[in-house]
Scaffold this motif. Structure first.
Motif, PDB file in Angstrom:
ATOM      1  N   GLN A  77       0.243  -7.915  -9.913  1.00  0.00           N
ATOM      2  CA  GLN A  77       1.148  -8.839  -9.231  1.00  0.00           C
ATOM      3  C   GLN A  77       1.345  -8.430  -7.774  1.00  0.00           C
ATOM      4  OE1 GLN A  77       5.148  -8.313  -9.380  1.00  0.00           O
ATOM      5  NE2 GLN A  77       5.758 -10.452  -9.412  1.00  0.00           N
ATOM      6  N   ALA A  78       1.521  -7.124  -7.525  1.00  0.00           N
ATOM      7  CA  ALA A  78       1.744  -6.631  -6.161  1.00  0.00           C
ATOM      8  C   ALA A  78       0.564  -6.991  -5.257  1.00  0.00           C
ATOM      9  CB  ALA A  78       1.968  -5.124  -6.171  1.00  0.00           C
ATOM     10  N   ARG A  79      -0.675  -6.916  -5.815  1.00  0.00           N
ATOM     11  CA  ARG A  79      -1.867  -7.232  -5.020  1.00  0.00           C
ATOM     12  C   ARG A  79      -1.823  -8.686  -4.551  1.00  0.00           C
ATOM     13  NH1 ARG A  79      -5.702  -5.547  -8.513  1.00  0.00           N
ATOM     14  NH2 ARG A  79      -6.178  -7.639  -9.220  1.00  0.00           N
ATOM     15  N   ASP A  80      -1.425  -9.588  -5.458  1.00  0.00           N
ATOM     16  CA  ASP A  80      -1.329 -11.014  -5.106  1.00  0.00           C
ATOM     17  C   ASP A  80      -0.216 -11.271  -4.090  1.00  0.00           C
ATOM     18  OD1 ASP A  80      -3.421 -11.808  -6.647  1.00  0.00           O
ATOM     19  OD2 ASP A  80      -2.220 -12.406  -8.379  1.00  0.00           O
ATOM     20  N   LEU A  81       0.926 -10.604  -4.296  1.00  0.00           N
ATOM     21  CA  LEU A  81       2.052 -10.782  -3.373  1.00  0.00           C
ATOM     22  C   LEU A  81       1.684 -10.303  -1.960  1.00  0.00           C
ATOM     23  CD1 LEU A  81       5.141  -9.632  -5.510  1.00  0.00           C
ATOM     24  CD2 LEU A  81       4.494 -11.961  -4.938  1.00  0.00           C
ATOM     25  N   ILE A  82       1.010  -9.147  -1.893  1.00  0.00           N
ATOM     26  CA  ILE A  82       0.605  -8.577  -0.601  1.00  0.00           C
ATOM     27  C   ILE A  82      -0.326  -9.541   0.138  1.00  0.00           C
ATOM     28  CG2 ILE A  82      -0.792  -6.746   0.476  1.00  0.00           C
ATOM     29  CD1 ILE A  82       0.387  -4.839  -1.699  1.00  0.00           C
ATOM     30  N   ALA A  83      -1.248 -10.159  -0.613  1.00  0.00           N
ATOM     31  CA  ALA A  83      -2.225 -11.068   0.010  1.00  0.00           C
ATOM     32  C   ALA A  83      -1.546 -12.255   0.695  1.00  0.00           C
ATOM     33  CB  ALA A  83      -3.209 -11.563  -1.038  1.00  0.00           C
ATOM     34  N   GLY A  84      -0.364 -12.656   0.182  1.00  0.00           N
ATOM     35  CA  GLY A  84       0.316 -13.824   0.758  1.00  0.00           C
ATOM     36  C   GLY A  84       1.540 -13.461   1.577  1.00  0.00           C
ATOM     37  N   PHE A  85       1.619 -12.209   2.052  1.00  0.00           N
ATOM     38  CA  PHE A  85       2.823 -11.762   2.772  1.00  0.00           C
ATOM     39  C   PHE A  85       2.688 -11.998   4.279  1.00  0.00           C
ATOM     40  CE2 PHE A  85       5.525  -8.411   4.748  1.00  0.00           C
ATOM     41  CZ  PHE A  85       6.747  -8.809   4.209  1.00  0.00           C
ATOM     42  N   ASP A  86       3.687 -12.672   4.863  1.00  0.00           N
ATOM     43  CA  ASP A  86       3.726 -12.948   6.306  1.00  0.00           C
ATOM     44  C   ASP A  86       4.798 -12.049   6.924  1.00  0.00           C
ATOM     45  OD1 ASP A  86       4.129 -13.926   8.850  1.00  0.00           O
ATOM     46  OD2 ASP A  86       4.236 -16.044   8.277  1.00  0.00           O
ATOM     47  N   GLN A  87       4.342 -10.959   7.566  1.00  0.00           N
ATOM     48  CA  GLN A  87       5.319  -9.950   8.010  1.00  0.00           C
ATOM     49  C   GLN A  87       6.179 -10.416   9.188  1.00  0.00           C
ATOM     50  OE1 GLN A  87       3.083  -6.333   8.622  1.00  0.00           O
ATOM     51  NE2 GLN A  87       1.323  -7.415   9.416  1.00  0.00           N
ATOM     52  N   GLU A  88       5.664 -11.320  10.008  1.00  0.00           N
ATOM     53  CA  GLU A  88       6.491 -11.835  11.109  1.00  0.00           C
ATOM     54  C   GLU A  88       7.651 -12.666  10.560  1.00  0.00           C
ATOM     55  OE1 GLU A  88       4.146 -13.953  13.975  1.00  0.00           O
ATOM     56  OE2 GLU A  88       3.413 -12.120  14.933  1.00  0.00           O
ATOM     57  N   ALA A  89       7.335 -13.560   9.609  1.00  0.00           N
ATOM     58  CA  ALA A  89       8.393 -14.378   8.997  1.00  0.00           C
ATOM     59  C   ALA A  89       9.407 -13.486   8.286  1.00  0.00           C
ATOM     60  CB  ALA A  89       7.776 -15.381   8.015  1.00  0.00           C
ATOM     61  N   ALA A  90       8.920 -12.430   7.631  1.00  0.00           N
ATOM     62  CA  ALA A  90       9.813 -11.502   6.919  1.00  0.00           C
ATOM     63  C   ALA A  90      10.776 -10.828   7.889  1.00  0.00           C
ATOM     64  CB  ALA A  90       8.995 -10.456   6.178  1.00  0.00           C
ATOM     65  N   PRO A 116       3.807  12.835   1.240  1.00  0.00           N
ATOM     66  CA  PRO A 116       3.938  11.936   2.397  1.00  0.00           C
ATOM     67  C   PRO A 116       2.624  11.692   3.136  1.00  0.00           C
ATOM     68  CG  PRO A 116       5.688  13.582   2.396  1.00  0.00           C
ATOM     69  CD  PRO A 116       4.732  13.981   1.317  1.00  0.00           C
ATOM     70  N   SER A 117       1.737  12.695   3.184  1.00  0.00           N
ATOM     71  CA  SER A 117       0.488  12.531   3.934  1.00  0.00           C
ATOM     72  C   SER A 117      -0.442  11.508   3.284  1.00  0.00           C
ATOM     73  CB  SER A 117      -0.230  13.878   4.056  1.00  0.00           C
ATOM     74  OG  SER A 117      -0.509  14.377   2.759  1.00  0.00           O
ATOM     75  N   SER A 118      -0.224  11.216   1.995  1.00  0.00           N
ATOM     76  CA  SER A 118      -1.100  10.258   1.294  1.00  0.00           C
ATOM     77  C   SER A 118      -0.629   8.810   1.488  1.00  0.00           C
ATOM     78  CB  SER A 118      -1.136  10.578  -0.193  1.00  0.00           C
ATOM     79  OG  SER A 118       0.153  10.335  -0.769  1.00  0.00           O
ATOM     80  N   PHE A 119       0.521   8.624   2.124  1.00  0.00           N
ATOM     81  CA  PHE A 119       1.131   7.295   2.214  1.00  0.00           C
ATOM     82  C   PHE A 119       0.358   6.381   3.178  1.00  0.00           C
ATOM     83  CE2 PHE A 119       3.974   4.191   4.159  1.00  0.00           C
ATOM     84  CZ  PHE A 119       4.599   3.653   3.053  1.00  0.00           C
ATOM     85  N   SER A 120       0.088   5.158   2.747  1.00  0.00           N
ATOM     86  CA  SER A 120      -0.498   4.145   3.650  1.00  0.00           C
ATOM     87  C   SER A 120      -0.008   2.764   3.235  1.00  0.00           C
ATOM     88  CB  SER A 120      -2.028   4.197   3.603  1.00  0.00           C
ATOM     89  OG  SER A 120      -2.478   3.756   2.345  1.00  0.00           O
ATOM     90  N   LEU A 121       0.018   1.849   4.204  1.00  0.00           N
ATOM     91  CA  LEU A 121       0.446   0.469   3.947  1.00  0.00           C
ATOM     92  C   LEU A 121      -0.715  -0.472   4.183  1.00  0.00           C
ATOM     93  CD1 LEU A 121       3.954   0.208   5.680  1.00  0.00           C
ATOM     94  CD2 LEU A 121       3.499  -0.212   3.273  1.00  0.00           C
ATOM     95  N   SER A 122      -0.777  -1.539   3.389  1.00  0.00           N
ATOM     96  CA  SER A 122      -1.790  -2.583   3.587  1.00  0.00           C
ATOM     97  C   SER A 122      -1.611  -3.190   4.982  1.00  0.00           C
ATOM     98  CB  SER A 122      -1.600  -3.661   2.519  1.00  0.00           C
ATOM     99  OG  SER A 122      -1.980  -4.913   3.011  1.00  0.00           O
ATOM    100  N   PRO A 123      -2.703  -3.663   5.626  1.00  0.00           N
ATOM    101  CA  PRO A 123      -2.571  -4.331   6.934  1.00  0.00           C
ATOM    102  C   PRO A 123      -1.549  -5.468   6.919  1.00  0.00           C
ATOM    103  CG  PRO A 123      -4.890  -3.988   6.425  1.00  0.00           C
ATOM    104  CD  PRO A 123      -4.126  -3.564   5.207  1.00  0.00           C
ATOM    105  N   ARG A 124      -1.356  -6.087   5.749  1.00  0.00           N
ATOM    106  CA  ARG A 124      -0.375  -7.177   5.621  1.00  0.00           C
ATOM    107  C   ARG A 124       1.060  -6.677   5.839  1.00  0.00           C
ATOM    108  NH1 ARG A 124      -2.683 -12.014   6.132  1.00  0.00           N
ATOM    109  NH2 ARG A 124      -4.043 -12.633   4.440  1.00  0.00           N
TER     110      ARG A 124
END
Length: 790
Positions: free
Chosen positions: A538-551, A594-602
């Motif tokens: 579910q998280a993968r699908d949500l990330i694909a449709g996430f608009d960070q500017e609108a958020a 903490p060094s392993s942490f990364s965020l999707s480009p979305r």
């Protein structure tokens, strides 16, 4: 990001989640609510305007749209919202797969309808309400600005004039022989009956004993109205004569006293006068204020100069003897304006506060414009006023008498709207199923409509809620609403059910009076997929449709609203907790690493947005007056995503000899001696010259023919700044400054403090450091990663 901009260019909607969390619990875990930023009147050059009334579902009243299921053989359409079967009327008899009406074309998810029969008979109305308790110099600036505006007012529009100081004076523009004025005492509250009686509306005929007196239709003669509201073409000479002779309020002021200024009484008289003469007409009260209200209802401070005007600290401690009473008065005024369909615009120009914080409720609920400047001679005021009446490329597209209605699938409910509108009192609009309702002007009679909440209304109310319909007395082509929804499904459906019915539909209907006077309906219908199930899928699908500017914009509106309505609310703590939860839920990491942490480009820009939002004028009220904070939040609450993002995280462009204009990091490291920086923070546009560039300019090198390249370098940021200023309302303040100059603070305050006075790193030659104890973005991100992986 481009796919979200494409969606906006089709429907004027930006949603943080373009794939929706499927259950109530999953929506709560996603932190940012299911929401939409919608610009009802965004111009679309290719959008058709249909010359007939829309077809509506007999059950839920939604409008026929491309998502409806059509049975061509039986001439039936099934509503996508309630699945009700509706028969097409006879004039749709030729409908077929090859012969579709425009409203069923898949590309026309946003479309307009115009009724040829429904047109307002009353032209636009402008009531100027002018403060005269100012120094002669300011009155001179205001007179020249208003004279220019009067020349730009459309010739057929009606114009009225009220001036005020110790007393409120209504000018009878229709009496040409001598100036004639009706005077109301500023210290007393004025009723509608007193206005009718004192201004002689029934001097020549008896007053009706029953019913509401409202315009020519209900009890008033056209002649009595024309004494105070005249077409601009007829009263231009009389109006200019009054403006030319306008003088400072004659009542004496003691040295230790403020001027007696009855702002509340003047606005109240203006509202009563318009309510009596032109109800439901889309009239605008344009108030020009030059100082704090000290007399009568709506006062914000006493006349005694030893008593300071309320500050944020006073509001926090609740030691504000006038504030709550003034807000209550303006809440009453806002209800009256919304009921009459009229707008309050405020142009506040003074070094002192004028009471914008108290007026906010009336301006925002009536959909009014607000401009805050230091003086009536400032370009911010002069150019903004010109833009209100400007026609052509950069006109505001002012419209009036709007009603905004929302319909959505049964799995979702609306909590409310944060933006310039007023809730229409928890009315279940299903009961208003008369076809005539589409093009109703002005007053809306709710008789026969029950006052219960509709089934689409959530129990939780945010902003203007408890309804599915809102009044928008004034709206323009940039007005944007933030709609907040709640997912009501409790349990996760099985895989087969989810695949068969995985769409949620939204429909936004905007009824409004176009600037041509014609009544129109704009219908926007959206479909969004929902997902539910195991976390990672579910998280993968949500990330694909996430608009960070609108958020980021939804979060900014939410935090501003909470700061105004919730006592003891800690905005920094709330933002930090929200960001940590988002990063824990959608980041990739190994636990406790903490060094392993990364965020999707979305999601990658979200921490940056929150970092700048924490430091912005919407959250940090220090060094801003309550009036300034109210002004910033009012503009944030009515602007679209692109403009709001600039308010939260300003844009920075660098100009140098080595390269053309290029985006620069919003960081102190962007400063260099041989660079020019252009900062756009929406309210202020700053052109910042590095120290070497400034020295060359002062030496006059740009005037020498052999240094033409340097002259071009100096011109480029000014041209870009002018382009920004030309298309923005309110017009931003232009600051041109040099490195190490006093005005450089406008830039330095917005930069990430990666190099401060106590940093270990050596100073870059020609660079700069910030004298601040604020943490830098790098430190902020480091702490965020440590907390997110716990």
């Amino acid at each position: 990001m481009t796919e979200f901009l494409d969606l906006e260019s089709q429907d004027a909607v930006r949603m943080p989640w373009n794939v929706l969390p499927g259950t109530k619990q999953e929506a709560a875990q996603s932190i940012i609510p299911i929401s939409a930023i919608y610009t009802p009147l965004k111009p679309f050059p290719n959008m058709p305007v249909l010359p007939y009334s829309p077809l509506r579902c007999r059950n839920c009243r939604s409008v026929l749209n491309p998502f409806a299921i059509i049975d061509y053989s039986t001439k039936v359409w099934i509503c996508s919202f309630c699945l009700h079967r509706n028969h097409f009327p006879p004039h749709y008899h030729s409908i077929s797969d090859d012969n579709l009406p425009a409203e069923l074309f898949p590309q026309y998810t946003t479309i307009e309808y115009e009724s040829a029969t429904e047109k307002s008979t009353v032209p636009p109305v402008f009531m100027f309400v002018i403060d005269t308790c100012m120094i002669e110099e300011e009155i001179g600036y205001l007179k020249s600005g208003l004279s220019r505006a009067v020349g730009m007012v459309p010739e057929n529009s009606l114009v009225g004039l009220i001036t005020f100081g110790t007393y409120a004076c209504v000018h009878e523009l229709g009496f040409g022989q001598i100036p004639k004025v009706y005077v109301f005492k500023g210290s007393k509250e004025v009723t509608k009956d007193q206005v009718l009686e004192q201004m002689g509306f029934f001097a020549k005929k008896p007053k009706p004993s029953i019913g509401v007196i409202a315009g020519v239709r209900d009890g008033l003669s056209q002649d009595s109205i024309a004494r105070f509201l005249l077409p601009a073409s007829e009263c231009e000479f009389a109006l200019n004569s009054v403006l030319e002779e306008l003088q400072k309020d004659p009542w004496p002021i003691q040295a230790d006293q403020r001027a007696a200024r009855c702002t509340g009484t003047a606005l109240s008289v203006a509202a009563h006068l318009l309510g009596v003469c032109v109800p439901g007409s889309g009239a605008r009260i344009m108030a020009f204020l030059g100082g704090p209200s000290t007399e009568g209802p709506g006062s914000i401070v006493s006349k005694n100069l030893s008593e300071p005007i309320r500050s944020h600290k006073d509001l926090d401690k609740d030691s504000v003897p006038y504030y709550h009473k003034a807000v209550k008065f303006y809440e009453g005024l806002s209800k009256q304006l919304v009921h009459q369909g009229h707008v309050l615009d405020v142009f506040a120009c003074a070094l002192d506060q004028v009471g914008v914080a108290e007026l906010k409720v009336a301006v925002e609920r009536s959909g009014g414009l607000v401009v805050l400047a230091e003086s009536f001679g400032h370009s911010v005021f002069k150019d903004s006023l010109k833009r209100v009446f400007q026609s052509g490329d950069f006109d505001l597209g002012l419209s009036s008498n709007g009603i905004f209605e929302v319909n959505c699938s049964k799995d979702i409910k609306i909590q409310g709207i944060i933006g310039p509108c007023a809730s229409l009192d928890k009315v279940n609009l299903k009961l208003l199923n008369k076809p005539k309702f589409l093009f109703t002007v002005g007053f809306i009679s709710w008789s026969g409509g029950s006052m219960q909440k509709g089934p689409l209304c959530s129990e939780i109310v945010i902003g203007q809620g408890g309804t599915t319909a809102w009044k928008m007395c004034g709206l323009d082509k940039a007005t944007s609403l933030c709609l907040i929804f709640e997912m009501v499904k409790k349990e996760t459906p099985d895989v087969i059910g989810q695949a068969a019915n995985n769409q949620i539909y939204f429909q936004f209907l905007t009824y409004y009076q176009h600037s041509s006077g014609q009544m129109r309906l704009r219908a926007t219908t959206l479909s969004r997929r929902w997902v539910a199930g195991p976390g990672s899928i579910q998280a993968r699908d949500l990330i694909a449709g996430f608009d960070q500017e609108a958020a980021a914009v939804v979060t900014a509106r939410q935090v501003s609203f909470k700061m105004e309505t919730e006592a003891e609310f800690d905005p920094i703590r709330w933002l930090d907790k929200s960001l940590i939860h988002i990063c824990s839920r959608f980041g990739d990491y190994q636990k406790d690493s903490p060094s392993s942490f990364s965020l999707s480009p979305r999601f990658s820009i979200v921490p940056q947005f929150i970092f700048h939002l924490r430091r912005s004028q919407f959250v940090q009220v220090f060094n801003n007056s309550p009036d300034e904070t109210a002004y910033f939040r009012m503009i944030l609450n009515r602007e679209n995503v692109a403009n709001s993002v600039v308010m939260v995280q300003p844009s920075l462009i660098s100009y140098s000899f080595h390269s053309g204009p290029e985006p620069a990091l919003l960081d102190v490291a962007a400063i260099a001696a041989d660079r020019i920086l252009l900062l756009d923070s929406y309210f202020t546009v700053v052109v910042f010259h590095g120290s070497t560039i400034a020295q060359w300019r002062k030496a006059g090198y740009h005037d020498q023919p052999e240094h033409e390249v340097f002259a071009q370098l100096l011109r480029a940021p000014r041209d870009d700044a002018d382009a920004i200023i030309k298309e923005r309302f309110p017009v931003p303040r232009l600051v041109i400054c040099d490195q190490h100059g006093s005005q450089a603070r406008f830039l330095l305050a917005k930069l990430n403090p990666s190099a401060t006075y106590n940093s270990d790193a050596p100073l870059v030659p020609g660079g700069d450091v910030l004298f601040t104890d604020d943490v830098s973005f790098e430190v902020f991100l480091d702490h965020l990663q440590r907390l997110a992986v716990q």
